[in-house]
Design a protein around this motif. Structure first.
Motif, PDB file in Angstrom:
ATOM      1  N   VAL A  52       1.001  -0.935  -0.159  1.00  0.00           N
ATOM      2  CA  VAL A  52      -0.049  -0.043  -0.155  1.00  0.00           C
ATOM      3  C   VAL A  52       0.792   1.190   0.065  1.00  0.00           C
ATOM      4  CG1 VAL A  52      -1.586   1.460   1.373  1.00  0.00           C
ATOM      5  CG2 VAL A  52      -1.962  -1.140   0.922  1.00  0.00           C
ATOM      6  N   ALA A  53       1.931   1.229   0.714  1.00  0.00           N
ATOM      7  CA  ALA A  53       2.704   2.376   0.992  1.00  0.00           C
ATOM      8  C   ALA A  53       3.413   2.577  -0.438  1.00  0.00           C
ATOM      9  CB  ALA A  53       3.749   2.288   2.076  1.00  0.00           C
ATOM     10  N   GLU A  54       4.123   1.611  -1.080  1.00  0.00           N
ATOM     11  CA  GLU A  54       4.632   1.740  -2.376  1.00  0.00           C
ATOM     12  C   GLU A  54       3.764   2.322  -3.328  1.00  0.00           C
ATOM     13  OE1 GLU A  54       7.980  -0.419  -5.098  1.00  0.00           O
ATOM     14  OE2 GLU A  54       7.668  -1.115  -3.046  1.00  0.00           O
ATOM     15  N   ALA A  55       2.805   1.552  -3.563  1.00  0.00           N
ATOM     16  CA  ALA A  55       1.638   1.824  -4.452  1.00  0.00           C
ATOM     17  C   ALA A  55       1.271   3.267  -4.228  1.00  0.00           C
ATOM     18  CB  ALA A  55       0.512   1.063  -4.650  1.00  0.00           C
ATOM     19  N   GLN A  56       0.985   3.891  -3.037  1.00  0.00           N
ATOM     20  CA  GLN A  56       0.325   5.261  -2.915  1.00  0.00           C
ATOM     21  C   GLN A  56       1.452   6.358  -3.336  1.00  0.00           C
ATOM     22  OE1 GLN A  56      -2.830   6.492  -1.317  1.00  0.00           O
ATOM     23  NE2 GLN A  56      -2.075   7.705  -2.873  1.00  0.00           N
ATOM     24  N   PHE A  65       0.896   3.071 -13.746  1.00  0.00           N
ATOM     25  CA  PHE A  65       1.152   1.872 -14.172  1.00  0.00           C
ATOM     26  C   PHE A  65       2.371   1.054 -13.343  1.00  0.00           C
ATOM     27  CE2 PHE A  65       4.452  -0.691 -16.793  1.00  0.00           C
ATOM     28  CZ  PHE A  65       3.592  -1.285 -17.660  1.00  0.00           C
ATOM     29  N   HIS A  66       3.056   1.725 -12.879  1.00  0.00           N
ATOM     30  CA  HIS A  66       4.192   1.183 -11.744  1.00  0.00           C
ATOM     31  C   HIS A  66       3.344   0.656 -10.599  1.00  0.00           C
ATOM     32  CE1 HIS A  66       6.189   3.437 -14.839  1.00  0.00           C
ATOM     33  NE2 HIS A  66       7.412   2.524 -14.417  1.00  0.00           N
ATOM     34  N   ALA A  67       2.332   1.510 -10.183  1.00  0.00           N
ATOM     35  CA  ALA A  67       1.627   1.042  -9.044  1.00  0.00           C
ATOM     36  C   ALA A  67       0.769  -0.181  -9.224  1.00  0.00           C
ATOM     37  CB  ALA A  67       0.550   2.146  -8.449  1.00  0.00           C
ATOM     38  N   HIS A  68       0.232  -0.306 -10.420  1.00  0.00           N
ATOM     39  CA  HIS A  68      -0.472  -1.587 -10.877  1.00  0.00           C
ATOM     40  C   HIS A  68       0.569  -2.843 -10.568  1.00  0.00           C
ATOM     41  CE1 HIS A  68       0.575  -3.814 -14.713  1.00  0.00           C
ATOM     42  NE2 HIS A  68      -0.418  -4.285 -14.626  1.00  0.00           N
ATOM     43  N   GLU A  69       1.958  -2.445 -11.103  1.00  0.00           N
ATOM     44  CA  GLU A  69       2.835  -3.820 -10.918  1.00  0.00           C
ATOM     45  C   GLU A  69       3.051  -4.229  -9.171  1.00  0.00           C
ATOM     46  OE1 GLU A  69       6.040  -2.407 -13.191  1.00  0.00           O
ATOM     47  OE2 GLU A  69       5.446  -3.312 -14.924  1.00  0.00           O
ATOM     48  N   VAL A  70       3.043  -3.201  -8.444  1.00  0.00           N
ATOM     49  CA  VAL A  70       3.046  -3.526  -6.851  1.00  0.00           C
ATOM     50  C   VAL A  70       2.019  -4.242  -6.721  1.00  0.00           C
ATOM     51  CG1 VAL A  70       3.063  -2.633  -4.836  1.00  0.00           C
ATOM     52  CG2 VAL A  70       4.385  -1.460  -6.557  1.00  0.00           C
ATOM     53  N   PHE A  71       0.701  -3.944  -7.101  1.00  0.00           N
ATOM     54  CA  PHE A  71      -0.738  -4.488  -6.751  1.00  0.00           C
ATOM     55  C   PHE A  71      -0.570  -6.096  -7.254  1.00  0.00           C
ATOM     56  CE2 PHE A  71      -2.856  -0.199  -6.593  1.00  0.00           C
ATOM     57  CZ  PHE A  71      -2.900  -0.023  -5.273  1.00  0.00           C
ATOM     58  N   GLU A  72      -0.231  -6.035  -8.560  1.00  0.00           N
ATOM     59  CA  GLU A  72      -0.098  -7.485  -9.353  1.00  0.00           C
ATOM     60  C   GLU A  72       0.933  -8.269  -8.567  1.00  0.00           C
ATOM     61  OE1 GLU A  72       1.887  -8.295 -13.349  1.00  0.00           O
ATOM     62  OE2 GLU A  72      -0.175  -7.834 -13.619  1.00  0.00           O
ATOM     63  N   ALA A 160      -2.595  14.459 -10.234  1.00  0.00           N
ATOM     64  CA  ALA A 160      -3.886  15.158  -9.526  1.00  0.00           C
ATOM     65  C   ALA A 160      -5.208  14.404  -9.220  1.00  0.00           C
ATOM     66  CB  ALA A 160      -4.284  15.954 -10.683  1.00  0.00           C
ATOM     67  N   VAL A 161      -5.450  13.187  -9.903  1.00  0.00           N
ATOM     68  CA  VAL A 161      -6.570  12.410  -9.617  1.00  0.00           C
ATOM     69  C   VAL A 161      -6.328  11.161  -8.906  1.00  0.00           C
ATOM     70  CG1 VAL A 161      -7.636  13.547 -11.443  1.00  0.00           C
ATOM     71  CG2 VAL A 161      -6.699  11.152 -11.847  1.00  0.00           C
ATOM     72  N   ALA A 162      -5.152  11.161  -8.536  1.00  0.00           N
ATOM     73  CA  ALA A 162      -4.841   9.622  -7.824  1.00  0.00           C
ATOM     74  C   ALA A 162      -5.691   9.395  -6.483  1.00  0.00           C
ATOM     75  CB  ALA A 162      -3.175   9.544  -7.317  1.00  0.00           C
ATOM     76  N   PRO A 163      -6.047   8.298  -6.188  1.00  0.00           N
ATOM     77  CA  PRO A 163      -6.706   8.145  -5.066  1.00  0.00           C
ATOM     78  C   PRO A 163      -6.031   8.110  -3.809  1.00  0.00           C
ATOM     79  CG  PRO A 163      -6.198   6.045  -6.054  1.00  0.00           C
ATOM     80  CD  PRO A 163      -5.724   7.098  -7.066  1.00  0.00           C
ATOM     81  N   ARG A 164      -6.478   8.338  -2.643  1.00  0.00           N
ATOM     82  CA  ARG A 164      -5.971   7.995  -1.471  1.00  0.00           C
ATOM     83  C   ARG A 164      -6.364   6.600  -1.105  1.00  0.00           C
ATOM     84  NH1 ARG A 164      -2.020  10.410  -0.888  1.00  0.00           N
ATOM     85  NH2 ARG A 164      -1.840   9.358   1.336  1.00  0.00           N
TER      86      ARG A 164
END
Length: 166
Positions: A52-56, A65-72, A160-164
């Motif tokens: 969660v911390a890295e993806a955020q 795209f890189h956050a998706h790889e962390v979630f994957e 700008a539109v990234a979620p929390r």
């Protein structure tokens, strides 16, 4: 990873396709030799809190795209009971990636698919999401952004539109 050129595709030692081209911050391939954004290492096992911390941090930097790889990675290495959650989060990150690239149709579709996956995960009585993830808030965010992306059909600013997440 060593690669060989087979046609126009990069391949690893076992012959599997691997794209070794550098990528930009939204994961788009750049020409060989171009300066790109460092890619996320694959197959990293992290705790839920680390994921969660890295993806955020990646989402905040406009790198969904890189956050998706962390979630994957979390989806593939985490407990079976959490796989649907991480897969849904990966889908929302890919949806944001497409929306930031200007692909309104694909972005909206993947944002909704991710939101639906989060709702499905919640509906299975899983209880509280790991690492303080705000699944209800993420569902609202994804659904609202999907609608905005469809209405405007313009590329969004991913940071700008990234979620929390929490």
């Amino acid at each position: 990873m060593s690669t060989s050129r087979e046609g126009d595709r990069d391949r690893d030692e076992e012959g599997r396709a691997r794209n070794a081209r550098p990528r930009d911050g939204l994961g788009r391939p750049l020409p060989h030799g171009a300066a790109g954004v460092e890619r996320q290492p694959e197959g990293v096992v992290r705790t839920a809190a680390q994921s969660v911390a890295e993806a955020q941090a990646l989402l905040d930097a406009g790198r969904p795209f890189h956050a998706h790889e962390v979630f994957e990675d979390a989806w593939k290495s985490g407990p079976e009971s959490e796989r649907g959650l991480w897969r849904a989060l990966a889908q929302t990150a890919v949806g944001l990636t497409h929306a930031a690239r200007g692909n309104a149709t694909g972005g909206a579709r993947l944002l909704r698919r991710g939101a639906d996956g989060l709702v499905e995960w919640q509906g299975k009585g899983r209880g509280v999401a790991p690492a303080g993830l705000d699944t209800a808030g993420l569902v609202r965010w994804a659904q609202e952004l999907a609608g905005e992306v469809e209405r405007s059909a313009e590329a969004v600013d991913a940071a700008a539109v990234a979620p929390r997440l929490t």
